[in-house]
Motif scaffolding. Sequence first.
Motif, PDB file in Angstrom:
ATOM      1  N   UNK A 506      30.238  42.369  60.375  1.00  0.00           N
ATOM      2  CA  UNK A 506      29.785  43.713  60.266  1.00  0.00           C
ATOM      3  C   UNK A 506      30.030  44.431  61.366  1.00  0.00           C
ATOM      4  N   UNK A 507      30.923  45.376  61.575  1.00  0.00           N
ATOM      5  CA  UNK A 507      31.445  46.294  62.759  1.00  0.00           C
ATOM      6  C   UNK A 507      30.561  47.761  62.873  1.00  0.00           C
ATOM      7  N   UNK A 508      30.700  48.205  64.318  1.00  0.00           N
ATOM      8  CA  UNK A 508      29.996  49.443  64.291  1.00  0.00           C
ATOM      9  C   UNK A 508      30.687  50.431  63.249  1.00  0.00           C
ATOM     10  N   UNK A 514      28.445  53.315  56.223  1.00  0.00           N
ATOM     11  CA  UNK A 514      27.388  52.955  55.348  1.00  0.00           C
ATOM     12  C   UNK A 514      26.529  54.023  55.607  1.00  0.00           C
ATOM     13  N   UNK A 515      26.070  54.409  56.950  1.00  0.00           N
ATOM     14  CA  UNK A 515      25.040  55.308  57.075  1.00  0.00           C
ATOM     15  C   UNK A 515      25.232  56.555  57.081  1.00  0.00           C
ATOM     16  N   UNK A 516      26.332  56.772  56.902  1.00  0.00           N
ATOM     17  CA  UNK A 516      26.919  58.406  57.055  1.00  0.00           C
ATOM     18  C   UNK A 516      26.307  59.091  58.165  1.00  0.00           C
ATOM     19  N   UNK A 560      26.569  45.053  51.804  1.00  0.00           N
ATOM     20  CA  UNK A 560      27.926  44.851  52.376  1.00  0.00           C
ATOM     21  C   UNK A 560      27.887  44.373  53.907  1.00  0.00           C
ATOM     22  N   UNK A 561      26.939  45.006  54.671  1.00  0.00           N
ATOM     23  CA  UNK A 561      26.719  44.327  55.900  1.00  0.00           C
ATOM     24  C   UNK A 561      26.275  43.156  56.121  1.00  0.00           C
ATOM     25  N   UNK A 562      25.242  42.602  55.328  1.00  0.00           N
ATOM     26  CA  UNK A 562      24.874  41.366  55.352  1.00  0.00           C
ATOM     27  C   UNK A 562      25.874  40.560  54.736  1.00  0.00           C
ATOM     28  N   UNK A 563      26.896  40.573  53.977  1.00  0.00           N
ATOM     29  CA  UNK A 563      27.907  39.862  53.418  1.00  0.00           C
ATOM     30  C   UNK A 563      28.879  39.687  54.597  1.00  0.00           C
ATOM     31  N   UNK A 564      29.347  41.014  55.257  1.00  0.00           N
ATOM     32  CA  UNK A 564      30.022  40.654  56.344  1.00  0.00           C
ATOM     33  C   UNK A 564      29.594  39.680  57.281  1.00  0.00           C
ATOM     34  N   UNK A 605      29.510  40.875  64.728  1.00  0.00           N
ATOM     35  CA  UNK A 605      28.488  41.536  63.979  1.00  0.00           C
ATOM     36  C   UNK A 605      27.569  41.852  65.082  1.00  0.00           C
ATOM     37  N   UNK A 606      27.522  41.497  66.414  1.00  0.00           N
ATOM     38  CA  UNK A 606      26.655  41.574  67.464  1.00  0.00           C
ATOM     39  C   UNK A 606      26.557  40.392  68.017  1.00  0.00           C
ATOM     40  N   UNK A 607      25.532  39.983  68.733  1.00  0.00           N
ATOM     41  CA  UNK A 607      25.443  38.871  69.715  1.00  0.00           C
ATOM     42  C   UNK A 607      24.342  37.768  69.236  1.00  0.00           C
TER      43      UNK A 607
END
Length: 655
Positions: A506-508, A514-516, A560-564, A605-607
């Motif tokens: 889940x990238x930037x 998704x957040x528009x 989608x973000x959770x899946x990625x 996806x983060x740290x």
Amino acid sequence: MREIDDEFEVKLGRIGNRKARRVTSYLRRVRQEAAKAGAAARAGSSFTGGRIGRGRAQGAVLAERGRSHGQRRVVIKARIVRIKSGDLGAMRAHLRYVQRDGVTREGEPGELYDTSSDRADGKTFTERSAGDRHQFRFIVAPEDSAELADLKPFVRDLMRQMEQDLGTRLDWVAADHFNTGHPHTHIVLRGKDEQGNDLVIARDYIAHGFRSRAAELITRELGPESEIEIARKLQQEITAERFTRLDRGILRDAPDGALEVGALSGRGPAWQSARIGRLRTLERMGLAEESEPGRWRIDAELEPKLRRMGERGDIIKTMHREMAAAGVSRAAGDYTIFDPKQGNRRLIGRIVGEGFADELTERRYVVIDGVDGRTHYAEIGALDANEEAPVRNTILELGSRVAEPRVIDRTIAEIAARHGGSYSDRLHREFDPKASGEFVGSHVRRLEAMRREGMVSRLADGSWDVGKDYLDRALRYEELQRSRNPVRVTVLSWQRLEDLPHALGATWLDRKLVGNEPDQLASTGFGADVETALRTRRQWLIEQGLAREEGGQVRFARKMLETLEARELARTAAEISVRTGLEHVDVRAGDKIDGVYRRMLTLNSGRFALIERSREFALVPWRPVLERARGQLVTGSVGGEGISWSIGLKRGIGR
């Protein structure tokens, strides 16, 4: 204390004894003068304590002596740093800084040295400093240091002279920096003398004596300034867009803002001509006006305006240098300075350069290639000992830091108001029975941070004395934090933009799609690069079955973000299992987790933190506070708002 067995007999003088009267008179005069001194101090005496400590006599003499003709100049910046008991992190961080990459003439990492070795051990020096109350940090920058092939002999001579002046051996390390136009040296001096007592140096010596000694040594090394050198330096100051020696002399001769050219003080015709030339330059800048021939009016804000002008010039040069090093070209009008005080500002971009706006206080800056197509310079303040320095190509968001009490502060204040200014986790649960342990713990951590600044106190029973004016204290704390770190920094992506369009996780870019987010992307520069990356990422998501085109629009899959993120964690966990032979376990809300914190993983996806047990491991969201516990046993409780961590059997250390 040794005992004294000798008897002591007091003999009183007879009435009328002149010798006794002289003694009594002298004591009376001492008491009178002491009383006068006390009254003067209470009324605002000029006594500042500047001559208390070692080197007071030398400092006073050298301060009065002034600078002789032909003597070369040396700039010295000094700072006294208090050392928290048992906390060596700040010292280690400072020594890492002075040894950072690219500070030698060859662009190599800096090397510490001391009085006898060209390679001093910073770790050993830090361990020796463990019990010190304070530490002295100096930056020594001779004006003509570029003419020295090596700064080490000069610095060693200077420190030997300092030892003679202070009357004690000194324990110090230093590193030379050649990464700016003016080579300089960082010196770290322990706050102990050779007897192990606290080293107290007179303020006069730090302010004047040390600089005078350095000037004497550099003049002895390079010889006195020639008339040609003096004239060349004066000529450069005439047109300089910064505060100069010429400006200081003009202000000295015009204390009320009015100046007569005939009243100018100077050391010769060359100085007089230079000052006249400087006045003409100030006139063009709008900082001086010739009311009639030979009579000038000087701007009351001359010094601060020229200093700001000089700082801005240095900043523009810094941005040009950083952008050139990154291979990026921008028009001159696209350079700007990010000012967090101008409303609630927000800036998104990638780091193309970073460094220190003030090397002594280690206040940092970043140069940002923004999505608005412009290049921004922003000061972000000093980092804590455990904070990570900015990294080039990281994508981040800068925002104005608002100084106001938080929602969490209002809850603490409401609870304290009901209990005479006291707060505790028990009182909090009575106030809000539904509050989770993690939620209550966040309030305790807030108070712990304020306690370290002396704004609240913790009582022996674990409760807190926060006072009935807690919101005022919280406001002062936020203002203090803003003065130290004027900008709120949020890392959006640790990876380069070029690596994100086809990245697993889940990238930037995904969060932006998704957040528009309403960020205005420029058609040039980094904004255009982001727009291109977003188009490529949309197509990749469609190919992965996580998005579809419908009616000319792109529809994204639910969660989608959770899946990625789950896909990336699964792949990373499989790689760790193959390498270590340990089994991966999932962690969900409500679970308890314990194990040894091994390291931090930076993913798309983060740290995430790697928590390891004897036969299994878990990957959980990382928090900076875990770095204090690397290699140690940690326990955590997973809640809706994060994970509440503990080290060993100690109390919670943070989210």
